[in-house]
Design a protein around this motif. Structure first.
Motif, PDB file in Angstrom:
ATOM      1  N   LYS A   5       0.816  -1.215   0.000  1.00  0.00           N
ATOM      2  CA  LYS A   5       0.000   0.000   0.000  1.00  0.00           C
ATOM      3  C   LYS A   5       0.852   1.269   0.000  1.00  0.00           C
ATOM      4  CE  LYS A   5      -4.079   1.868   2.260  1.00  0.00           C
ATOM      5  NZ  LYS A   5      -5.042   1.686   3.364  1.00  0.00           N
ATOM      6  N   SER A   6       1.882   1.311   0.800  1.00  0.00           N
ATOM      7  CA  SER A   6       2.736   2.503   0.862  1.00  0.00           C
ATOM      8  C   SER A   6       3.490   2.707  -0.446  1.00  0.00           C
ATOM      9  CB  SER A   6       3.708   2.410   2.030  1.00  0.00           C
ATOM     10  OG  SER A   6       4.574   1.299   1.871  1.00  0.00           O
ATOM     11  N   ALA A   7       3.865   1.612  -1.101  1.00  0.00           N
ATOM     12  CA  ALA A   7       4.568   1.720  -2.378  1.00  0.00           C
ATOM     13  C   ALA A   7       3.633   2.250  -3.467  1.00  0.00           C
ATOM     14  CB  ALA A   7       5.145   0.372  -2.783  1.00  0.00           C
ATOM     15  N   ILE A   8       2.367   1.841  -3.402  1.00  0.00           N
ATOM     16  CA  ILE A   8       1.366   2.353  -4.345  1.00  0.00           C
ATOM     17  C   ILE A   8       1.195   3.858  -4.150  1.00  0.00           C
ATOM     18  CG2 ILE A   8      -1.097   2.294  -4.945  1.00  0.00           C
ATOM     19  CD1 ILE A   8      -1.030  -0.720  -4.206  1.00  0.00           C
ATOM     20  N   LYS A   9       1.142   4.296  -2.889  1.00  0.00           N
ATOM     21  CA  LYS A   9       1.019   5.723  -2.600  1.00  0.00           C
ATOM     22  C   LYS A   9       2.231   6.489  -3.105  1.00  0.00           C
ATOM     23  CE  LYS A   9      -1.809   5.324   1.570  1.00  0.00           C
ATOM     24  NZ  LYS A   9      -1.829   5.542   3.037  1.00  0.00           N
ATOM     25  N   ARG A  10       3.427   5.922  -2.937  1.00  0.00           N
ATOM     26  CA  ARG A  10       4.650   6.590  -3.396  1.00  0.00           C
ATOM     27  C   ARG A  10       4.638   6.764  -4.909  1.00  0.00           C
ATOM     28  NH1 ARG A  10       6.524  10.102  -0.961  1.00  0.00           N
ATOM     29  NH2 ARG A  10       8.256  10.106  -2.374  1.00  0.00           N
ATOM     30  N   THR A  13       2.301   9.713  -5.595  1.00  0.00           N
ATOM     31  CA  THR A  13       2.862  11.011  -5.210  1.00  0.00           C
ATOM     32  C   THR A  13       4.048  11.385  -6.092  1.00  0.00           C
ATOM     33  OG1 THR A  13       4.221   9.996  -3.496  1.00  0.00           O
ATOM     34  CG2 THR A  13       2.098  10.874  -2.826  1.00  0.00           C
ATOM     35  N   ASN A  14       4.851  10.379  -6.474  1.00  0.00           N
ATOM     36  CA  ASN A  14       5.982  10.659  -7.360  1.00  0.00           C
ATOM     37  C   ASN A  14       5.496  11.148  -8.718  1.00  0.00           C
ATOM     38  OD1 ASN A  14       7.921  10.027  -5.491  1.00  0.00           O
ATOM     39  ND2 ASN A  14       8.199   7.925  -6.212  1.00  0.00           N
ATOM     40  N   ALA A  15       4.411  10.556  -9.203  1.00  0.00           N
ATOM     41  CA  ALA A  15       3.879  10.962 -10.504  1.00  0.00           C
ATOM     42  C   ALA A  15       3.351  12.391 -10.458  1.00  0.00           C
ATOM     43  CB  ALA A  15       2.775  10.003 -10.939  1.00  0.00           C
ATOM     44  N   SER A  16       2.637  12.723  -9.383  1.00  0.00           N
ATOM     45  CA  SER A  16       2.098  14.077  -9.295  1.00  0.00           C
ATOM     46  C   SER A  16       3.215  15.102  -9.083  1.00  0.00           C
ATOM     47  CB  SER A  16       1.058  14.181  -8.182  1.00  0.00           C
ATOM     48  OG  SER A  16       1.641  13.923  -6.935  1.00  0.00           O
ATOM     49  N   ALA A  17       4.220  14.757  -8.283  1.00  0.00           N
ATOM     50  CA  ALA A  17       5.350  15.664  -8.068  1.00  0.00           C
ATOM     51  C   ALA A  17       6.133  15.867  -9.358  1.00  0.00           C
ATOM     52  CB  ALA A  17       6.262  15.124  -6.974  1.00  0.00           C
ATOM     53  N   ASN A  18       6.305  14.794 -10.117  1.00  0.00           N
ATOM     54  CA  ASN A  18       7.021  14.878 -11.386  1.00  0.00           C
ATOM     55  C   ASN A  18       6.283  15.795 -12.349  1.00  0.00           C
ATOM     56  OD1 ASN A  18       8.525  14.506 -13.657  1.00  0.00           O
ATOM     57  ND2 ASN A  18       8.204  12.318 -13.835  1.00  0.00           N
ATOM     58  N   ALA A  19       4.968  15.680 -12.397  1.00  0.00           N
ATOM     59  CA  ALA A  19       4.179  16.535 -13.284  1.00  0.00           C
ATOM     60  C   ALA A  19       4.315  18.004 -12.884  1.00  0.00           C
ATOM     61  CB  ALA A  19       2.715  16.109 -13.240  1.00  0.00           C
TER      62      ALA A  19
END
Length: 82
Positions: A5-10, A13-19
């Protein structure tokens, strides 16, 4: 795709931060190019474009997208061209 679950969240969040980072960096580059072109062509709105470009460079540096020395160098080059 991760199972934990935490890896899915990461991943999310990484995708949104990258965008967001890509958008900010792209906006900065565009502003710098517009200011450079305006100063080369002796346009009337050089001052406004220069202020906008410096603002974008400072914003990228404060967010950690570019190094502070890189930001200082870009601003100095812009001021020299203007």
């Amino acid at each position: 795709m991760p199972n934990i679950k935490s890896a899915i969240k990461r991943v999310k969040t990484n995708a949104s931060a990258n965008a967001q980072n890509s958008h900010t960096k792209s906006t900065m580059r565009t502003a710098v190019k517009k200011a450079e072109n305006a100063s080369l062509n002796n346009e009337e709105n050089v001052k406004e474009l220069l202020q906008s470009a410096i603002k974008q460079v400072d914003k990228a540096a404060s967010k950690g997208l570019i190094h502070k020395n890189t930001a200082a160098r870009k601003k100095a080059q812009l001021m020299k061209k203007a």
